[in-house]
Motif scaffolding. Structure first.
Motif, PDB file in Angstrom:
ATOM      1  N   ILE A 169      -8.467  -4.178  -3.706  1.00  0.00           N
ATOM      2  CA  ILE A 169      -7.987  -3.480  -2.522  1.00  0.00           C
ATOM      3  C   ILE A 169      -7.888  -4.503  -1.409  1.00  0.00           C
ATOM      4  CG2 ILE A 169      -8.456  -1.650  -0.855  1.00  0.00           C
ATOM      5  CD1 ILE A 169     -10.094  -0.217  -3.011  1.00  0.00           C
ATOM      6  N   GLY A 170      -6.667  -4.799  -0.980  1.00  0.00           N
ATOM      7  CA  GLY A 170      -6.492  -5.822   0.048  1.00  0.00           C
ATOM      8  C   GLY A 170      -5.054  -6.280   0.134  1.00  0.00           C
ATOM      9  N   SER A 171      -4.868  -7.482   0.683  1.00  0.00           N
ATOM     10  CA  SER A 171      -3.534  -8.046   0.885  1.00  0.00           C
ATOM     11  C   SER A 171      -3.141  -8.935  -0.288  1.00  0.00           C
ATOM     12  CB  SER A 171      -3.492  -8.855   2.184  1.00  0.00           C
ATOM     13  OG  SER A 171      -3.754  -8.020   3.297  1.00  0.00           O
ATOM     14  N   PHE A 172      -1.868  -8.893  -0.637  1.00  0.00           N
ATOM     15  CA  PHE A 172      -1.373  -9.622  -1.797  1.00  0.00           C
ATOM     16  C   PHE A 172      -0.818 -10.987  -1.378  1.00  0.00           C
ATOM     17  CE2 PHE A 172      -0.192  -5.440  -4.238  1.00  0.00           C
ATOM     18  CZ  PHE A 172      -1.528  -5.056  -4.191  1.00  0.00           C
ATOM     19  N   TYR A 173      -1.723 -11.918  -1.099  1.00  0.00           N
ATOM     20  CA  TYR A 173      -1.337 -13.298  -0.824  1.00  0.00           C
ATOM     21  C   TYR A 173      -1.550 -14.138  -2.080  1.00  0.00           C
ATOM     22  CZ  TYR A 173      -1.208 -12.156   4.155  1.00  0.00           C
ATOM     23  OH  TYR A 173      -0.900 -11.600   5.381  1.00  0.00           O
ATOM     24  N   ASP A 174      -0.841 -15.261  -2.172  1.00  0.00           N
ATOM     25  CA  ASP A 174      -0.938 -16.102  -3.352  1.00  0.00           C
ATOM     26  C   ASP A 174      -2.368 -16.589  -3.590  1.00  0.00           C
ATOM     27  OD1 ASP A 174       0.346 -17.712  -5.547  1.00  0.00           O
ATOM     28  OD2 ASP A 174      -0.402 -19.370  -4.327  1.00  0.00           O
ATOM     29  N   LYS A 179      -8.442  -0.501 -17.274  1.00  0.00           N
ATOM     30  CA  LYS A 179      -7.305  -0.267 -16.389  1.00  0.00           C
ATOM     31  C   LYS A 179      -7.458  -1.145 -15.148  1.00  0.00           C
ATOM     32  CE  LYS A 179      -5.489   3.236 -18.746  1.00  0.00           C
ATOM     33  NZ  LYS A 179      -6.458   3.225 -19.871  1.00  0.00           N
ATOM     34  N   LEU A 180      -6.321  -1.533 -14.574  1.00  0.00           N
ATOM     35  CA  LEU A 180      -6.321  -2.333 -13.348  1.00  0.00           C
ATOM     36  C   LEU A 180      -5.622  -1.541 -12.247  1.00  0.00           C
ATOM     37  CD1 LEU A 180      -6.763  -4.918 -11.701  1.00  0.00           C
ATOM     38  CD2 LEU A 180      -4.646  -5.829 -12.690  1.00  0.00           C
ATOM     39  N   LEU A 181      -6.317  -1.362 -11.122  1.00  0.00           N
ATOM     40  CA  LEU A 181      -5.787  -0.613  -9.982  1.00  0.00           C
ATOM     41  C   LEU A 181      -5.613  -1.578  -8.813  1.00  0.00           C
ATOM     42  CD1 LEU A 181      -5.123   2.326  -9.076  1.00  0.00           C
ATOM     43  CD2 LEU A 181      -7.453   2.436  -8.163  1.00  0.00           C
ATOM     44  N   LEU A 182      -4.367  -1.754  -8.369  1.00  0.00           N
ATOM     45  CA  LEU A 182      -4.056  -2.680  -7.286  1.00  0.00           C
ATOM     46  C   LEU A 182      -3.599  -1.891  -6.069  1.00  0.00           C
ATOM     47  CD1 LEU A 182      -2.138  -5.330  -9.417  1.00  0.00           C
ATOM     48  CD2 LEU A 182      -4.421  -5.582  -8.447  1.00  0.00           C
ATOM     49  N   VAL A 183      -4.391  -1.946  -4.997  1.00  0.00           N
ATOM     50  CA  VAL A 183      -4.126  -1.179  -3.783  1.00  0.00           C
ATOM     51  C   VAL A 183      -3.845  -2.153  -2.642  1.00  0.00           C
ATOM     52  CG1 VAL A 183      -5.009   0.547  -2.170  1.00  0.00           C
ATOM     53  CG2 VAL A 183      -5.704   0.617  -4.583  1.00  0.00           C
ATOM     54  N   GLY A 184      -2.680  -2.030  -2.037  1.00  0.00           N
ATOM     55  CA  GLY A 184      -2.328  -2.910  -0.933  1.00  0.00           C
ATOM     56  C   GLY A 184      -0.910  -3.407  -1.058  1.00  0.00           C
ATOM     57  N   GLY A 201       1.839  -7.080   0.284  1.00  0.00           N
ATOM     58  CA  GLY A 201       1.920  -8.388   0.910  1.00  0.00           C
ATOM     59  C   GLY A 201       3.010  -9.232   0.289  1.00  0.00           C
ATOM     60  N   PRO A 202       3.066 -10.508   0.657  1.00  0.00           N
ATOM     61  CA  PRO A 202       4.170 -11.372   0.238  1.00  0.00           C
ATOM     62  C   PRO A 202       4.348 -11.503  -1.269  1.00  0.00           C
ATOM     63  CG  PRO A 202       2.889 -12.422   1.982  1.00  0.00           C
ATOM     64  CD  PRO A 202       2.130 -11.206   1.561  1.00  0.00           C
ATOM     65  N   MET A 203       3.274 -11.376  -2.037  1.00  0.00           N
ATOM     66  CA  MET A 203       3.356 -11.579  -3.482  1.00  0.00           C
ATOM     67  C   MET A 203       3.629 -10.298  -4.255  1.00  0.00           C
ATOM     68  SD  MET A 203       3.027 -14.772  -3.985  1.00  0.00           S
ATOM     69  CE  MET A 203       2.817 -14.750  -5.767  1.00  0.00           C
ATOM     70  N   GLU A 204       3.823  -9.184  -3.558  1.00  0.00           N
ATOM     71  CA  GLU A 204       3.910  -7.901  -4.253  1.00  0.00           C
ATOM     72  C   GLU A 204       5.046  -7.859  -5.262  1.00  0.00           C
ATOM     73  OE1 GLU A 204       4.127  -3.074  -3.406  1.00  0.00           O
ATOM     74  OE2 GLU A 204       3.906  -4.486  -1.731  1.00  0.00           O
ATOM     75  N   GLY A 205       6.227  -8.321  -4.875  1.00  0.00           N
ATOM     76  CA  GLY A 205       7.356  -8.279  -5.797  1.00  0.00           C
ATOM     77  C   GLY A 205       7.109  -9.086  -7.057  1.00  0.00           C
ATOM     78  N   ALA A 206       6.598 -10.299  -6.901  1.00  0.00           N
ATOM     79  CA  ALA A 206       6.332 -11.154  -8.051  1.00  0.00           C
ATOM     80  C   ALA A 206       5.239 -10.563  -8.934  1.00  0.00           C
ATOM     81  CB  ALA A 206       5.923 -12.548  -7.578  1.00  0.00           C
ATOM     82  N   LEU A 207       4.238  -9.970  -8.332  1.00  0.00           N
ATOM     83  CA  LEU A 207       3.142  -9.382  -9.104  1.00  0.00           C
ATOM     84  C   LEU A 207       3.617  -8.150  -9.880  1.00  0.00           C
ATOM     85  CD1 LEU A 207       0.252  -9.696  -6.482  1.00  0.00           C
ATOM     86  CD2 LEU A 207       0.556 -11.068  -8.554  1.00  0.00           C
TER      87      LEU A 207
END
Length: 414
Positions: free
Chosen positions: A220-225, A247-252, A254-260
């Motif tokens: 849970i946070g910002s998606f920085y590299d 399971k993996l839960l990604l909440v948030g 940021g700049p890396m969201e598209g690539a992730l």
């Protein structure tokens, strides 16, 4: 005591920066101090010059017209300095408390030196290292070294310096700054706003496709590299091979969201990965309730070795298990095998192995959660952390009052 804070940005924007700011200012107000804040051009344009949010008075700076690099930053400093001077004329602060980046310190110092008010400069991260971590700068470049020089100059000119962790203090000392000039004001959690954890939110779990018996890993946070979330996604196939219900839960966001998202979609275990997007801070506790282990796989670099994050503290306050990469910033917060788990950085296999070991044996989970919560309550609770500023502020005010050689000038000259 009257404290004027100078900020890059503040509420209603939401970030780790604004949450730390809110915690500091709210605790100071509760102490009975008079507090105000000036936000810089990077807050963005505002319809009002002043507004009160969560009991905090914010004074907005009108952003200057956009221009070329360097010229733009110089104009930002000038605009912020003029706004700080305007507010100081009426507020009459005892101390100006400037928060990083260095542009804020430069504006605050311009005003403080002009009107004879001491300046405390608080560094949350070195701007040059943050740029490297965000992928917008290169270590050792001309720009990097120039910003580092400005940072060091601002620290030397400030009347006192605060940093959020020992890593930053050690780096400043290595630059020749007197250790006695630097106080450590560590990241903390406002337990009045982020207190007792909520019970498992079964409705939200069902909405996200999480079943009873799943081993839920979360971030849970910002998606920085520099957060290393690409490594966490890469760790999911071996983890699922070991723990089929993982399971993996990604909440948030940021700049890396598209690539992730693209990486997750291409993963052989794409069905085990959930992206939630950004959620209001008032809702975030619902998502914490769903997660067994919060993972923080930060990559190893100067930024992550020197700076302590806030999110692991929030997770421990929520009585969640934490697993994090073995970098300097995490080592200041997590005792491996006691309050959390540390794994080798930059290694998806190390992430998968550490998480598999945790899920294989839950017998000590309750005790570890209790120790993590106790650490936050005792050492990272804003209601007590705020006392660290008291002797520094008092020393600055006393020094100002005893210095008869430096008479305040008109703020109009700023």
């Amino acid at each position: 005591m009257r404290i004027l804070h100078v900020l890059d940005h503040g509420l209603p924007l939401q970030s780790g920066y604004t949450f730390r700011t809110r915690a500091i200012l709210t605790a100071q107000i509760a102490r009975g101090w008079q507090v105000a804040a000036v936000t810089g051009a990077r807050q963005g344009a505002s319809d009002v010059a002043e507004e009160t949010i969560d009991g905090i008075d914010f004074h907005r700076t009108v952003p200057p017209a956009k221009s070329l690099p360097v010229i733009g930053e110089v104009r930002e400093i000038g605009a912020l300095a003029r706004r700080v001077a305007e507010v100081a004329r009426d507020f009459r602060p005892d101390v100006i408390h400037a928060h990083s980046p260095v542009l804020d310190a430069m504006a605050a110092l311009r005003v403080g030196k002009a009107i004879g008010v001491p300046v405390l400069y608080e560094i949350r991260a070195f701007w040059e290292d943050a740029a490297v971590g965000n992928g917008t700068g290169t270590e050792g470049s001309l720009k990097y070294n120039a910003i580092k020089w400005l940072e060091t100059r601002a620290v030397r000119r400030a009347d006192a310096v605060a940093v959020i962790c020992e890593g930053l203090k050690g780096d400043l000392v290595s630059r020749g700054i007197d250790a006695d000039k630097i106080m450590v004001s560590p990241n903390g959690v406002d337990l009045t706003l982020f207190g007792e954890p909520q019970p498992h939110d079964a409705a939200l779990a069902a909405e996200l496709g999480l079943a009873d018996g799943d081993d839920v890993v979360g971030f849970i946070g910002s998606f920085y590299d520099y957060e290393g979330l690409d490594g966490l996604i890469a760790a999911m196939p071996p983890l699922v091979a070991n723990r089929p219900n993982a399971k993996l839960l990604l909440v948030g966001g940021g700049p890396m969201e598209g690539a992730l998202r693209a990486q997750a979609a291409a993963s052989p275990v794409a069905g085990a990965i959930r992206f939630v997007g950004r959620v209001p801070h008032t809702e975030v506790e619902r998502y914490y309730s769903l997660v067994d282990v919060l993972a923080y796989p930060r990559k190893k670099m100067r930024l992550t070795d020197l700076v302590t994050p806030l999110k692991p503290l929030e997770a421990m306050a929520q009585r969640r298990l934490v697993a994090a990469s073995d970098v300097g910033g995490h080592r200041e917060l997590i005792r491996d095998g006691d309050t959390g788990t540390l794994f080798a950085p930059d290694s998806p296999s190390a992430i998968a192995d550490a998480l598999a070991v945790l899920f294989a044996d839950r017998s000590g989970w309750d005790a570890r959660r209790t120790r993590g919560r106790a650490f936050v309550e005792e050492h990272r609770n804003w209601s007590s952390n705020i006392s660290r500023y008291v002797p520094v502020y008092q020393r600055l005010v006393a020094a100002r009052e005893s210095d008869q050689k430096c008479l305040p000038q008109s703020v109009a000259s700023v």
